[in-house]
Write an enzyme that holds these catalytic residues in place. Structure first.
Site, short mmCIF file in Angstrom:
data_model
loop_
_atom_site.label_atom_id
_atom_site.label_comp_id
_atom_site.label_asym_id
_atom_site.label_seq_id
_atom_site.Cartn_x
_atom_site.Cartn_y
_atom_site.Cartn_z
N LYS C 78 0.86 -1.19 0.00
CA LYS C 78 0.00 0.00 0.00
C LYS C 78 0.90 1.24 0.00
CE LYS C 78 -4.02 1.99 2.45
NZ LYS C 78 -4.94 1.83 3.59
N SER C 153 -9.98 1.65 2.44
CA SER C 153 -9.06 2.47 1.67
C SER C 153 -7.97 1.69 0.94
CB SER C 153 -8.40 3.50 2.58
OG SER C 153 -7.55 2.86 3.52
N SER C 177 -10.33 -0.65 6.65
CA SER C 177 -9.67 -0.46 5.36
C SER C 177 -8.93 -1.67 4.80
CB SER C 177 -8.69 0.71 5.43
OG SER C 177 -9.39 1.93 5.40
#
Lengths: 484, 94, 487
Positions: C78, C153, C177
């Site tokens: 990420k 997210s 997330s």
């Protein structure tokens, strides 16, 4: 300007003491003063994305030491909060400080007033926080330059109650704090480097009023003199306004020492709401009774204790003991001197007269003295042993001061300055001088004792000050008797 | 519910400006969130100690050692305006 | 064997059997990214040179036999984790050109274990969002249906794994997330106990909630990854100061005697009926495997969303103050003065969702509102935590849905923030309490994956992983693949 009568002045001081740790409060960057700009700004100090603070252990030990030194409460649980405001020298956009649970609460310090009475000033709290960086406004035409070396330097903010009633008291209190933090070895106390800085909260009220007036906060005063002047100016300014029927605005002000006045600060004022909340990146710090006991056991001697010890152990006069103990560095110097000299009283005299005289003359601090305590100790020992006279010793001291020599003994050797105490060497010389001054000799014989001084002077002149005056006296007296 | 004026204050606190077109929609969006949050008011929390950290652990202290080296050359590469060792911002008048 | 959807365990065998080299494996995934990611947009930055270099190093380690389970495993990270000399954007214009000068502890550990860095994945800006649509780098498309969102997210990390562009990926979970995109992309998504994995170098959204975790094809892979990602870090004061358990050790233990809690609050209106059915089927499956299902109460769970939308914005409002255009990041053109520099840099550099949350946070902390908002939310947080503490006195894990529905069409909720926030209704309570949770595939609803959430007690990731692993031994939902992968 004089302060008009009929007014009561209330002053509270916030003193920021930089703690003398090796590394910063939340990062492993060095706290060394005067390095290349931003060379000591680590990832944490720069607030790079993703960095986190970790609390420095020494910072806590030093804060606890301060708390014990002012008889305050030490919080077993203390915690950090975020204080939010934007300023370029505050990289995170918030300062990590202690709002709800400061490490030190309560406590007091006693100051000496002009009439020699003592007054107690209460301390509200002392909390840990991080220093900001430096904004350099003069380096560029259109820009302000930011140096973050200082960002994250540990600060202990010491907040007093508004017990201070005059600029004099404020300075006395500030000096007492300075003395204490240097004695406790938690702050180097070097005002020229900003190690101790004052914010003065000043308000005035009619003498018959019970409620405090509106206060102003004058920030970042970095000398005792500026502190005194700023308070004086603020006091008079506020009274003038109130007497003219105007009001005092609650605001932050800056002291301009060139103009000797305060003026409202233009920046930092938009953020009046600091939105404090618990710092989620740090956990509460727990201090156990054992830790406190350990710090207590390792507490350095405080000024009054040291003064007492100087009187009891070294037979110093009270005034000399007070003078020496007043400044921790001077007291340390004195104790280092007597290690070599073995003569506390003579050492104290030499420090008081010769050393302080030179330091004052050349505006040098004791920590930067060109004559070390070891050197002075050796010199005093030589005087004590009769190797040199006090008069010659002054010359040797001067040579040490200028750096002409680094050792009193070597200098004495090189310049043949040994005191002449050997009667067999002195006697022929004195005999000749007596013979060469028959008129004065006659007067001396007839009882005019002050002629003694004349002859001793002559001998000293002849020997370039090296003759032992006591021995010269003895020999003259003996010769007078023998030739009767 | 916050007003347009309060939104302006929040913008100043957070150093954010809102262009006139987005001001209304932002105000509406914030108020929707506050409405969602308002259900908290129905909860009884008398005497409950606020929880700041989920684990309620205690802080470990770091020993006072210098562990960082000078990385100004590397760090300053990310700076928008860096001269003579300093990060530059428009002139500030104190 | 098909490399595309192979697990870490399977690939580890191929690598150690010398059936394939780490370099070949890495090249395989780099080619897949090059061929397929334009339609998914799961990567913000692809790092082929770094990947090949790391793969070559992994091959040397494998040749010497000094490998770990992760040596030569290609991963996607990420874009919230700083990696030195690699662009790290947090999905924001603010950091669009930020080259990180240091590496996060979590990624450092994974690299130390021999993983290969394929690139940095797309995400909602500063991890604020539940659909990956707030990214400055454009939305991510769900590989199961490219007209739909992957969740957020950590949408890019989930989509890249679902599209078989990597073998596993990292994510962060502040309110759901990791779990919610795992649910929407048919993956195993683990959020460990708060503090289990160091936050050093992980760009902060809400510090007291942020926790790193991973996306994998199986619970077993998650256990392997967690063993290498977890551990105390002296640079993170909030990281757990405990030894890392062997998460893989207990995986094979059967479920007999396990007590599974279900809470009626997790099955109320708002939950899509078909999702509810699949979740109930999953619970029946657990019961069939020997688990005892027990009804539990989490009386304050209904306040989770409110408390979260005070606490997270409050913390983010301070965490994002550092983005001021001074030391790094976006700076507006020709600022007139300091205030102009601040306001324009931040207003131009942040997207609307981020700005909104910063202002909500500033409001919740401001004078006169602190007690009613921030303090109240923190009090509720304690009550929510206490609910879990009592519940785990009765049961071993709590089971329920991960998200109220399957992936929704792109743009469907962008103008309706509250319905977007409701995406996290089932995941937020565990975040507030700091307990671990995992989402595993439990079936398909109209062809789209549905996740089953398992919540465990503090530090009991091993138990969660064991339940998930056992479930995956009996079901094959985790082996389902998007049609597009098979083309």
């Amino acid at each position: 300007m004089n302060i008009p009568t009929g007014w009561q002045i209330d002053i509270g001081l916030e003193i920021h003491a930089q703690l003398n740790t090796k590394s910063k409060i939340f990062s492993g960057a060095s706290t060394l003063f005067g390095s290349e700009p931003n060379s000591q700004a680590s990832a944490v100090d720069l607030a790079l994305p993703g960095v986190l603070p970790v609390v420095n252990e020494a910072v806590y030990a030093k804060a606890v030491r301060f708390g014990l030194g002012v008889s305050a409460d030490i919080s077993r649980v203390s915690a950090f909060d975020r204080k939010n405001y934007f300023y370029p020298d505050l990289p995170k956009g918030y300062q990590i400080t202690q709002m709800d649970l400061p490490i030190v609460s309560g406590g007091h310090i006693d100051i000496l007033l002009e009439d020699s009475t003592e007054k107690r000033i209460r301390i509200t709290r002392a909390h840990l926080e991080e220093d900001a960086g430096k904004s350099l406004h003069e380096a560029f035409d259109r820009y302000t330059g930011i140096d973050l070396n200082r960002a994250g330097t540990p600060l202990l903010e010491i907040v007093s109650e508004p017990d201070i009633k005059s600029a004099f008291e404020a300075v006395a209190y500030a000096r007492k704090i300075h003395q204490l933090v240097t004695y406790l070895n938690i702050c180097d106390g070097d005002m020229s480097q900003g190690s101790l800085r004052f914010d003065a909260n000043v308000s005035v009220r009619r003498e018959d009023s019970d409620t405090l007036g509106v206060r102003t906060e004058t920030k970042n005063l970095n000398s005792f003199r500026f502190l005194e002047r700023a308070i004086y100016y603020e006091t008079v300014r506020q009274i003038d306004r109130l007497e003219a029927g105007r009001s005092v605005a609650q605001e932050t002000r800056l002291y301009d020492h060139n103009k000797d006045e305060t003026r409202p600060m233009r920046s930092k004022e938009t953020a009046t709401d600091y939105r404090y909340f618990p710092e989620p990146d740090l956990l509460p710090v727990i201090i156990t009774d054992e830790t406190i006991a350990k710090i207590k056991a390792e507490m350095p001697e405080l000024p009054t204790q040291r003064q007492q010890r100087f009187i009891e152990d070294f037979n110093l006069a009270a005034t000399d003991a007070a003078l020496l103990a007043n400044d921790r560095n001077l007291a340390d110097y004195f104790e280092a001197t007597i290690k070599n000299s073995q003569d506390p009283i003579l050492s104290a005299n030499w420090i008081k007269v010769e050393l302080l005289g030179h330091l004052n003359r050349d505006a040098v601090s004791i920590t930067d003295s060109p004559v070390s305590a070891i050197q002075l100790g050796d010199l005093v020992a030589l005087i004590q042993a009769g190797t040199i006279s006090g008069k010659i010793a002054k010359d040797v001291f001067a040579a040490l001061w200028t750096g002409e020599t680094s050792s009193a003994a070597t200098y004495i050797e090189q310049h043949d300055l040994h005191q002449l105490s050997d009667p067999s060497a002195l006697e022929p010389l004195i005999f000749d001088i007596l013979k060469a001054n028959p008129k004065q000799l006659e007067q001396l014989r007839s009882g005019k004792d002050k002629l003694m001084g004349f002859f001793v002077g002559q001998v000293m002149k002849q020997t370039q000050g090296k003759a032992n005056p006591q021995e010269v006296n003895n020999i003259i007296k003996r010769l007078l008797q023998e030739t009767v | 519910m916050i007003t347009k004026q309060e939104l302006g204050v929040l913008g100043d606190l957070a150093q954010l400006s809102l262009d006139p077109e987005s001001r209304d929609s932002t105000l509406r969006a914030i108020n929707e969130v506050l409405e969602l949050v308002a259900i908290m008011n129905t909860a009884e929390c008398e005497g409950v100690k606020p929880l700041a950290h989920p684990l309620e652990a205690e802080q470990l202290l770091r020993s006072d050692k210098v562990t960082e080296v000078n990385q100004v050359a590397k760090f300053s590469q990310a700076a928008p305006l860096f001269k003579e060792g300093l990060y530059l911002v428009p002139k500030v008048i104190e | 064997m098909n490399l595309n959807n192979a697990t870490i365990t399977e690939l580890h065998k191929l690598l150690t059997d010398k059936a394939i080299s780490a370099t070949e494996l890495t090249q395989h995934f780099l080619s897949r990214i090059a061929e397929n990611d334009s339609e998914i947009n799961s990567f913000i930055t692809i790092t082929p040179e770094v990947a090949i270099e790391e793969a070559k190093a992994a091959d040397l380690v494998l040749a010497k036999g000094q490998h770990t389970m992760l040596t030569g495993i290609p991963m996607a990270h990420k874009d919230i984790f700083c990696i030195e000399d690699i662009r790290t954007t947090a999905g924001s214009k603010m950091l669009a050109n930020f080259i990180a000068p240091y590496t996060s502890t979590c990624i450092e550990k994974l690299r130390h274990a021999g993983t290969v860095t394929l690139g940095k994945t797309n995400m909602d800006e500063f991890a604020m969002g539940s659909s990956n649509e707030s990214s400055y780098f454009g939305p991510v498309h769900n590989p199961w249906d490219k007209t739909k969102v992957p969740g957020g997210s950590s949408g890019g990390s989930a989509a890249s794994l679902a599209a078989c562009l990597c073998v596993a990926s990292t994510g962060t979970d502040t309110g759901g997330s990791i779990r919610q995109p795992a649910s929407m992309c048919g993956l195993t998504g683990l959020k460990p106990t708060y503090g289990r994995i160091s936050r050093w170098g992980m760009i902060a959204f809400a510090s007291s909630l942020d926790q790193a975790g991973c996306f994998t094809r199986t619970a077993e892979d998650a256990a392997i990854l967690l063993e290498h990602m977890a551990g105390h870090d002296s640079k993170d004061s909030t990281s757990l100061n405990l030894a890392v358990p062997e998460f893989t050790a207990a995986l094979s233990e059967p479920l007999a005697g396990l007590k599974v809690g279900i809470c009626s609050d997790y099955f109320k209106e708002g939950l899509e009926p078909e999702v509810e059915n699949l979740v109930m089927d999953g619970i029946k499956e657990l019961a069939k495997m020997g688990a005892e299902v027990v009804e539990i109460e989490l009386p304050h769970t209904k306040f989770s969303l409110s408390a979260y939308y005070v606490i997270a914005p409050a913390e983010c409002s301070a965490n994002l103050s550092r983005y001021d255009g001074v030391r790094y990041g976006y700076r507006c053109k020709d600022p007139e003065n300091l205030e102009d520099l601040y306001k324009r840099s931040r207003s131009e550099g942040f997207g609307s969702e981020v700005k909104k949350r910063i202002m909500v946070g500033a409001f919740a902390l401001s004078a006169g509102y602190y007690d009613a908002y921030y303090r109240k939310a923190q009090q509720l947080r304690r009550l929510i935590k206490n609910d879990f503490v009592s519940a785990f006195e009765q049961v071993d894990v709590i089971v329920g849905p991960t998200a109220p529905g399957t992936a929704f069409p792109l743009g469907a909720k962008t103008n309706d923030p509250v319905s977007m926030y409701l995406q996290d209704i089932y995941t937020i309570a565990a975040s507030l309490a700091g307990v671990p949770a995992i989402s595993i595939p439990v079936g398909l609803s109209k062809g789209m994956p549905v996740g089953l959430q398992l919540i465990g007690n503090y530090l009991e990731e091993a138990k969660l992983l064991r339940v998930a692993h056992q479930f995956q031994q009996q079901t094959n939902w985790h082996q389902q693949q998007p049609q597009s992968n098979l083309l």
